[in-house]
Write an enzyme that holds these catalytic residues in place. Structure first.
Site, mmCIF file in Angstrom:
data_model
loop_
_atom_site.group_PDB
_atom_site.id
_atom_site.type_symbol
_atom_site.label_atom_id
_atom_site.label_comp_id
_atom_site.label_asym_id
_atom_site.label_seq_id
_atom_site.Cartn_x
_atom_site.Cartn_y
_atom_site.Cartn_z
ATOM 1 N N LYS A 180 -10.099 21.764 11.814
ATOM 2 C CA LYS A 180 -10.336 21.870 10.397
ATOM 3 C C LYS A 180 -10.004 20.743 9.510
ATOM 4 C CE LYS A 180 -10.496 27.139 9.934
ATOM 5 N NZ LYS A 180 -10.206 27.571 11.358
ATOM 6 N N GLU B 178 -10.323 29.436 -0.178
ATOM 7 C CA GLU B 178 -9.942 30.582 0.271
ATOM 8 C C GLU B 178 -9.566 30.371 1.632
ATOM 9 O OE1 GLU B 178 -13.348 29.530 0.400
ATOM 10 O OE2 GLU B 178 -13.104 29.618 2.715
ATOM 11 N N SER C 55 -10.963 23.966 20.147
ATOM 12 C CA SER C 55 -10.796 23.962 18.808
ATOM 13 C C SER C 55 -9.438 23.693 18.246
ATOM 14 C CB SER C 55 -11.615 24.954 18.131
ATOM 15 O OG SER C 55 -11.284 26.114 18.382
HETATM 16 C C1 LIG Z 1 -11.004 28.310 11.938
HETATM 17 C C2 LIG Z 1 -10.989 28.232 13.557
HETATM 18 C C3 LIG Z 1 -12.192 28.600 14.227
HETATM 19 C C4 LIG Z 1 -13.321 29.189 13.668
HETATM 20 O O1 LIG Z 1 -13.861 28.511 12.567
HETATM 21 P P1 LIG Z 1 -15.396 27.734 12.862
HETATM 22 O O2 LIG Z 1 -15.670 27.226 11.390
HETATM 23 O O3 LIG Z 1 -16.259 28.686 13.384
HETATM 24 O O4 LIG Z 1 -14.966 26.592 13.807
HETATM 25 C C5 LIG Z 1 -12.053 28.292 15.733
HETATM 26 N N1 LIG Z 1 -10.997 27.740 16.167
HETATM 27 C C6 LIG Z 1 -10.046 27.513 15.517
HETATM 28 C C7 LIG Z 1 -8.747 26.736 16.179
HETATM 29 C C8 LIG Z 1 -9.640 27.725 14.085
HETATM 30 O O5 LIG Z 1 -8.781 27.401 13.372
#
Ligand SMILES: *Cc1c(COP(=O)(O)O)cnc(C)c1O
Length: 397
Positions: A93, A115, A381
């Protein structure tokens, strides 16, 4: 003439049938300003230089592409993990938040609003606002404020104002409504920093472009690690779709690369406790764009559920809907239990505790038979430290 070139949106923000900008008239000027200026700013060389420098020196890019040897031998294939979990604040993010705050500065905005549901995007936003010395207000459903205490404390320590929203179900979509209301009330000085590939055009394209740094790095990292040009498959989890968009981006027009997405099945798609938008959703309008949305027969948005707070979203970004509708990406629903098992497996085999969101992508290894010849990339992610309480509650030690 209107041409839909590959997987980029047209000038109105449509990816095929999905996207657009469905906003109240009072928001037109804000959205229009952004639509008219975002591409020029993103492509400006001074912007690119400053963004690149912050990504490298502040956020810790490039993130490694790690060949996961023990996980690979467990599944009898070649698995590489793209380590977004190693970025500052622990998830992808930050890539988006840094890009958008530079954009806000160039638009002359002084005040940032956002948000957040799980709080991860709120923390990323509060982080970049602190770094840039800008004021930050984060709207958060009152129920989420209770559920995500540590992230609320982080945002406050970083200097952000967290506003609990008591309307509706007191969760993410109510927080979005409050943020939009704020934006309408303070259009001149305020920039609305959206955390995923959702919202009215140009946000889905803006966020996808900012997150595309993930696959931009893979274009040189993967050949170096594997000795091959292209991976056979790229896997990601999907909430709104930003990490998936980022890791898919530079492979979208390479049909030989399979794109595989994991959405949150929750307790199972048939149980009513789920966030599997592609499995259950119908076309509708949510947060300013047309996409798949989980809704009841009256068109009311259904409250989503997932063990991972970051996938707990009743919609999905328009690019991802388009990838589904065209068959370019395949979507799978992964349950809480499957994600928890994948979390434990990665911890034990590789010494990496993944975010529960990311574990949904890892769980695809159980569902899809890859061969000894396949080389696949999984986007990790985020890291799992934030999820320890949930993980222990469900799987013990
Ligand atoms: C917020 C988040 C997601 C999901 O959000 P996407 O916009 O679909 O990427 C996935 N993995 C992590 C670690 C997150 O913090």
């Amino acid at each position: 003439m209107k041409t839909q070139t590959s997987f980029h949106p047209d000038e109105k923000g449509f990816y095929g049938d999905f996207g657009g900008a469905y906003v109240p008239e009072m928001l037109y000027p804000n959205v229009k300003e952004l639509q008219e200026k975002y591409l020029d700013i993103l492509e400006d060389s001074a912007f690119r230089e400053e963004y690149r420098r912050l990504l490298n020196d502040y956020a810790g890019r490039p993130t490694p592409l790690y060949p996961a040897a023990r996980l690979s031998s467990h599944y009898g294939t070649h698995v590489y993990l793209k380590r977004e979990d190693l970025t500052h604040t622990g998830a992808h993010k930050i890539n988006n938040a840094l890009g958008q705050i530079l954009l806000a500065q160039r638009l002359g905005k002084r005040r940032i609003i956002a948000e957040t549901g799980a709080g991860q995007h709120g923390v990323a936003t509060a982080t970049v606002c602190a770094r840039m010395g800008m004021s930050c207000t984060v709207y958060m459903g009152a129920l989420d404020v209770q559920r995500q205490r540590p992230n609320v404390e982080r945002m406050k320590l970083l200097g952000a104002t967290v506003v609990p929203v008591h309307s509706g179900n007191q969760t993410l979509k109510d927080a979005v409504n409050e943020a939009l209301r704020d934006w309408i009330t303070h259009p001149e000085e305020t920039y609305y920093l959206i955390g995923s590939t959702v919202g009215p055009h140009p946000y889905p394209d803006l966020v996808a472009r900012l997150q595309s740094v993930i696959s931009e790095e893979l274009l040189w990292q993967f050949p170096r690690q594997s000795g091959r040009d292209l991976p056979d498959a790229v896997l990601a989890c999907v909430g709104g779709g930003s990490n998936a968009s980022g890791v898919f981006y530079h492979y979208l027009d390479k049909p030989q690369v399979r794109l595989l997405a994991a959405e949150a099945g929750g307790q199972g798609v048939a149980t009513g406790h789920t966030a599997a938008t592609i499995a259950l959703g119908r076309t509708g309008i949510l947060h300013g764009c047309r996409s798949y949305v989980i809704q009841d027969d009256d068109g009311q948005i259904t409250e989503p559920y997932s063990v991972s707070a970051g996938l707990d979203y009743p919609g999905i970004g328009p690019l991802l809907s388009h990838l589904h509708a065209t068959g370019r990406a395949a979507f799978y629903a992964v349950t809480d239990d499957e994600a928890l098992a994948a979390t434990r497996l990665l911890a034990r085999l590789e010494g990496i505790i993944p975010a529960l969101e990311s574990a949904h992508a890892l769980a695809l290894l159980e569902k899809i038979p890859f061969t000894a010849d396949d080389h696949i990339i999984i986007n990790l992610s985020g890291r799992g430290d934030k999820d320890m309480e949930t993980i222990l509650k469900h799987i013990g030690e």
